[in-house]
Design an enzyme around this catalytic site. Structure first.
Site, short mmCIF file in Angstrom:
data_model
loop_
_atom_site.label_atom_id
_atom_site.label_comp_id
_atom_site.label_asym_id
_atom_site.label_seq_id
_atom_site.Cartn_x
_atom_site.Cartn_y
_atom_site.Cartn_z
N SER A 1 -33.65 -7.38 -13.25
CA SER A 1 -32.31 -7.98 -13.40
C SER A 1 -32.22 -9.35 -12.99
CB SER A 1 -31.34 -6.85 -12.72
OG SER A 1 -30.35 -7.03 -13.32
N ASP B 1 -30.96 -2.10 -17.66
CA ASP B 1 -31.36 -2.62 -16.43
C ASP B 1 -32.19 -1.95 -15.76
OD1 ASP B 1 -31.39 -3.97 -13.82
OD2 ASP B 1 -29.08 -4.19 -13.71
#
Length: 317
Positions: free
Chosen positions: A45, A199
């Protein structure tokens, strides 16, 4: 003997990005080491953004100059950090694209992974992340560092994939960053090679355990979403601490696996002082400068302590 060293950077949103830039600068000073020379750079991320920048040759000092708005800042970094994706997600679309994460969370004992599977399809615009990747790798390929890994997760199974690693699907850098940043409920899944990805932080905040099979001498972990020993909170920050506690337990397990493989671990995380400034919302860009100021006061000593702890624990392995 040359130390084979890896660098693992976890998720953390806008504020985690800023805190990590300060932490990396402190790590370089404490270890007298250029973090860009790590044998492996792995990020998730916000960590994926940072390792992509490092893999392209940018330094922590470059990151800080961009975040500080310095007039001579790297234009690619300056343009990227000037984008504010917002403190709250847009209204979601219909559908539950991550239902497979529910089972993955139950199997792994991760409440936050299971809950991520119940979030609706996000409608956030990830074009700023794709543009960042294109700017870092303008020829449509990858960064120059030979082992720059960006972690995303398959929402149908919870399987983590480190783009840039040997067995991962081939993908351009922008798509990989967008996939690693596709926060469930905020950004939509990213389709790569016929599979959807979200993610990687939905499954693991750092994915440092993916480095265990490499049997490195040392791994530096910079994890803005974990805090060993916990951190007190009041008000809405208590909700954030529940997520942080879950992610911390996950990182505890990953660090144990690395140490079992004979790898020394330097673990750098924010503590109560920084978290009090950051607040409960890691996407609140209004707190970025205050976060950096707090980090600059506190993190160098925290890094020095982490290095000392790693030496002691390494001697006890």
């Amino acid at each position: 003997m040359t130390t084979r060293r890896g660098l693992a950077i976890g998720c953390g949103g806008i504020l985690g990005f800023a805190w990590t830039a300060v932490a990396l600068d402190a790590v370089e000073r404490a270890l007298d080491w250029d973090v860009r020379t790590a044998d492996v750079l792995i990020g998730t991320s916000a960590g994926a953004e940072i390792v992509a920048a490092l893999g392209s040759g940018r330094t922590p000092a470059d990151l800080l100059a961009a975040l500080d708005g310095a007039p001579d800042a790297d234009p690619v970094l300056a343009q990227h950090v000037a984008v504010d994706p917002g403190a709250m997600p847009p209204p979601p679309a219909l559908g539950l694209p991550g239902l497979g994460l529910v089972g993955a969370g139950v199997r792994s004992g991760s409440v936050y992974t299971a809950l991520a599977g119940l979030l609706p399809k996000g409608r956030g615009d990830a074009n700023w992340l794709r543009a960042f990747g294109r700017a870092l790798a303008p020829r449509g390929g990858w960064v120059d560092h030979p082992a720059t890994w960006l972690v995303a997760a398959d929402p149908s199974s919870g399987e983590r994939v480190a783009f840039g690693s040997k067995n991962a699907p081939h993908v351009d850098l922008g798509a990989a960053i967008a996939a690693s940043w596709a926060i469930p409920g905020w950004f939509p899944p990213v389709s790569i090679d016929g599979r959807n990805f979200v993610d990687g932080g939905a499954v693991s905040s750092v994915s440092a355990d993916l480095l265990a099979p490499l049997y490195l001498d040392e791994v530096v972990v910079v994890a803005p979403m974990t805090s060993a020993g916990g951190a007190p909170a009041t008000g809405l920050s208590r909700v954030e601490r529940l997520l942080r506690a879950q992610m911390t337990r996950g990182l505890d397990r990953e660090v144990a696996l690395l140490r079992a493989a004979g790898t020394r671990v330097i673990r750098v995380e924010p503590g109560p002082a920084e978290l009090a400034v950051m607040g409960p919302n890691f996407m609140d860009s209004a707190r970025r400068q205050a976060t950096m100021a707090a980090a600059r006061r506190i993190v160098p000593a925290r890094v020095a302590d982490a290095v000392q702890v790693s030496v002691v624990e390494g001697e006890n392995v």
